[in-house]
Motif scaffolding. Structure first.
Motif, PDB file in Angstrom:
ATOM      1  N   GLN A 142      -8.895  -6.163  10.326  1.00 19.91           N
ATOM      2  CA  GLN A 142      -9.109  -4.806   9.808  1.00 19.91           C
ATOM      3  C   GLN A 142      -7.785  -4.051   9.780  1.00 19.91           C
ATOM      4  OE1 GLN A 142     -11.946  -2.565  12.058  1.00 19.91           O
ATOM      5  NE2 GLN A 142     -11.921  -0.827  10.655  1.00 19.91           N
ATOM      6  N   LEU A 143      -7.555  -3.339   8.685  1.00 23.29           N
ATOM      7  CA  LEU A 143      -6.356  -2.546   8.527  1.00 23.29           C
ATOM      8  C   LEU A 143      -6.723  -1.081   8.519  1.00 23.29           C
ATOM      9  CD1 LEU A 143      -4.619  -4.614   5.695  1.00 23.29           C
ATOM     10  CD2 LEU A 143      -4.163  -4.706   8.153  1.00 23.29           C
ATOM     11  N   TYR A 172      -6.530  -8.507   1.819  1.00 21.77           N
ATOM     12  CA  TYR A 172      -7.088  -7.745   2.938  1.00 21.77           C
ATOM     13  C   TYR A 172      -6.632  -6.301   2.770  1.00 21.77           C
ATOM     14  CZ  TYR A 172      -7.814 -12.358   5.011  1.00 21.77           C
ATOM     15  OH  TYR A 172      -8.202 -13.649   5.245  1.00 21.77           O
ATOM     16  N   TRP A 173      -7.612  -5.403   2.668  1.00 24.09           N
ATOM     17  CA  TRP A 173      -7.296  -4.014   2.326  1.00 24.09           C
ATOM     18  C   TRP A 173      -7.804  -3.060   3.395  1.00 24.09           C
ATOM     19  CZ3 TRP A 173      -4.578  -2.429  -1.999  1.00 24.09           C
ATOM     20  CH2 TRP A 173      -4.261  -3.450  -2.915  1.00 24.09           C
ATOM     21  N   GLY A 174      -7.001  -2.009   3.633  1.00 24.45           N
ATOM     22  CA  GLY A 174      -7.427  -0.938   4.502  1.00 24.45           C
ATOM     23  C   GLY A 174      -8.230   0.089   3.717  1.00 24.45           C
ATOM     24  N   GLN A 175      -8.669   1.147   4.392  1.00 23.06           N
ATOM     25  CA  GLN A 175      -9.580   2.114   3.786  1.00 23.06           C
ATOM     26  C   GLN A 175      -8.885   3.221   3.009  1.00 23.06           C
ATOM     27  OE1 GLN A 175      -8.352   2.517   6.667  1.00 23.06           O
ATOM     28  NE2 GLN A 175      -8.117   4.700   6.991  1.00 23.06           N
ATOM     29  N   GLY A 176      -7.592   3.363   3.124  1.00 18.73           N
ATOM     30  CA  GLY A 176      -6.874   4.381   2.371  1.00 18.73           C
ATOM     31  C   GLY A 176      -6.708   5.685   3.120  1.00 18.73           C
ATOM     32  N   THR A 177      -5.618   6.370   2.815  1.00 21.52           N
ATOM     33  CA  THR A 177      -5.361   7.688   3.377  1.00 21.52           C
ATOM     34  C   THR A 177      -4.863   8.589   2.252  1.00 21.52           C
ATOM     35  OG1 THR A 177      -4.166   8.904   5.126  1.00 21.52           O
ATOM     36  CG2 THR A 177      -2.991   7.074   4.088  1.00 21.52           C
ATOM     37  N   TYR A 196      -3.462   6.372  -0.651  1.00 14.58           N
ATOM     38  CA  TYR A 196      -2.542   5.272  -0.354  1.00 14.58           C
ATOM     39  C   TYR A 196      -3.264   4.224   0.496  1.00 14.58           C
ATOM     40  CZ  TYR A 196       1.412   7.759  -2.293  1.00 14.58           C
ATOM     41  OH  TYR A 196       2.275   8.386  -3.157  1.00 14.58           O
ATOM     42  N   TYR A 197      -3.118   2.984   0.087  1.00 17.08           N
ATOM     43  CA  TYR A 197      -3.756   1.869   0.764  1.00 17.08           C
ATOM     44  C   TYR A 197      -2.702   0.892   1.271  1.00 17.08           C
ATOM     45  CZ  TYR A 197      -7.897   3.371  -1.864  1.00 17.08           C
ATOM     46  OH  TYR A 197      -8.937   4.099  -2.390  1.00 17.08           O
ATOM     47  N   CYS A 198      -2.957   0.321   2.434  1.00 13.81           N
ATOM     48  CA  CYS A 198      -2.148  -0.802   2.861  1.00 13.81           C
ATOM     49  C   CYS A 198      -2.975  -2.071   2.693  1.00 13.81           C
ATOM     50  CB  CYS A 198      -1.683  -0.658   4.305  1.00 13.81           C
ATOM     51  SG  CYS A 198      -2.999  -0.644   5.537  1.00 13.81           S
ATOM     52  N   ALA A 199      -2.283  -3.170   2.521  1.00 10.71           N
ATOM     53  CA  ALA A 199      -2.959  -4.440   2.308  1.00 10.71           C
ATOM     54  C   ALA A 199      -2.082  -5.586   2.789  1.00 10.71           C
ATOM     55  CB  ALA A 199      -3.303  -4.623   0.836  1.00 10.71           C
ATOM     56  N   ALA A 200      -2.741  -6.684   3.100  1.00  9.52           N
ATOM     57  CA  ALA A 200      -2.057  -7.888   3.554  1.00  9.52           C
ATOM     58  C   ALA A 200      -2.325  -9.025   2.584  1.00  9.52           C
ATOM     59  CB  ALA A 200      -2.537  -8.278   4.952  1.00  9.52           C
ATOM     60  N   ALA A 201      -1.306  -9.829   2.370  1.00 13.28           N
ATOM     61  CA  ALA A 201      -1.448 -11.020   1.530  1.00 13.28           C
ATOM     62  C   ALA A 201      -1.634 -12.210   2.460  1.00 13.28           C
ATOM     63  CB  ALA A 201      -0.215 -11.203   0.653  1.00 13.28           C
ATOM     64  N   GLY A 202      -2.872 -12.558   2.678  1.00 10.70           N
ATOM     65  CA  GLY A 202      -3.191 -13.626   3.619  1.00 10.70           C
ATOM     66  C   GLY A 202      -2.550 -14.938   3.247  1.00 10.70           C
TER      67      GLY A 202
END
Length: 122
Positions: A1-2, A111-116, A92-98
């Motif tokens: 989770q991000l 993999y994506w976070g919920q945004g701010t 703005y979203y953060c994400a990971a490239a698995g």
């Protein structure tokens, strides 16, 4: 989770620092990125960083104003945003490239976070 945080309301010319913390899984071996989406617009890539932090890339519209960094000991990625403009207003979203050490392609990020929300007033 991000989990992304650090957004808010700021005047044009101001600064914000976004943070993205990972829980439940390690992101230390993954490329990370920040993306944004304004109302009525497609999501766009803002900045990306390799798993070691040695490679970064920026969209032209933020180059020289924003800086992406990461602290793998804290499993956290940051986006320092300076000289903000009203057109930077977006979620703005953060994400990971698995499984990828680095990628600048948005399609690599799964993999994506919920945004701010970031709002820049003129």
């Amino acid at each position: 989770q991000l989990q992304a945080c650090g957004g808010g309301l700021v005047q044009a010319g101001g600064s914000l620092r976004l943070s993205c913390a990972a829980s439940g899984r390690t992101i230390n071996n993954y490329a990370m990125g920040w993306f944004r989406q304004a109302p009525g617009k497609d999501r766009e890539t803002v900045a990306t960083i390799s798993w070691r932090g040695s490679t970064t890339d920026y969209a032209d519209f933020v180059r020289g104003r924003f800086a992406i960094s990461r602290d793998n000991t804290k499993r956290t990625v940051y986006l320092q945003m300076n000289s903000l403009k009203p057109e930077d207003t977006a979620v703005y979203y953060c994400a990971a490239a698995g499984g990828m050490a680095y990628s600048s392609r948005q399609s690599s990020y799964n993999y994506w976070g919920q945004g701010t929300q970031v709002t820049v007033s003129s």
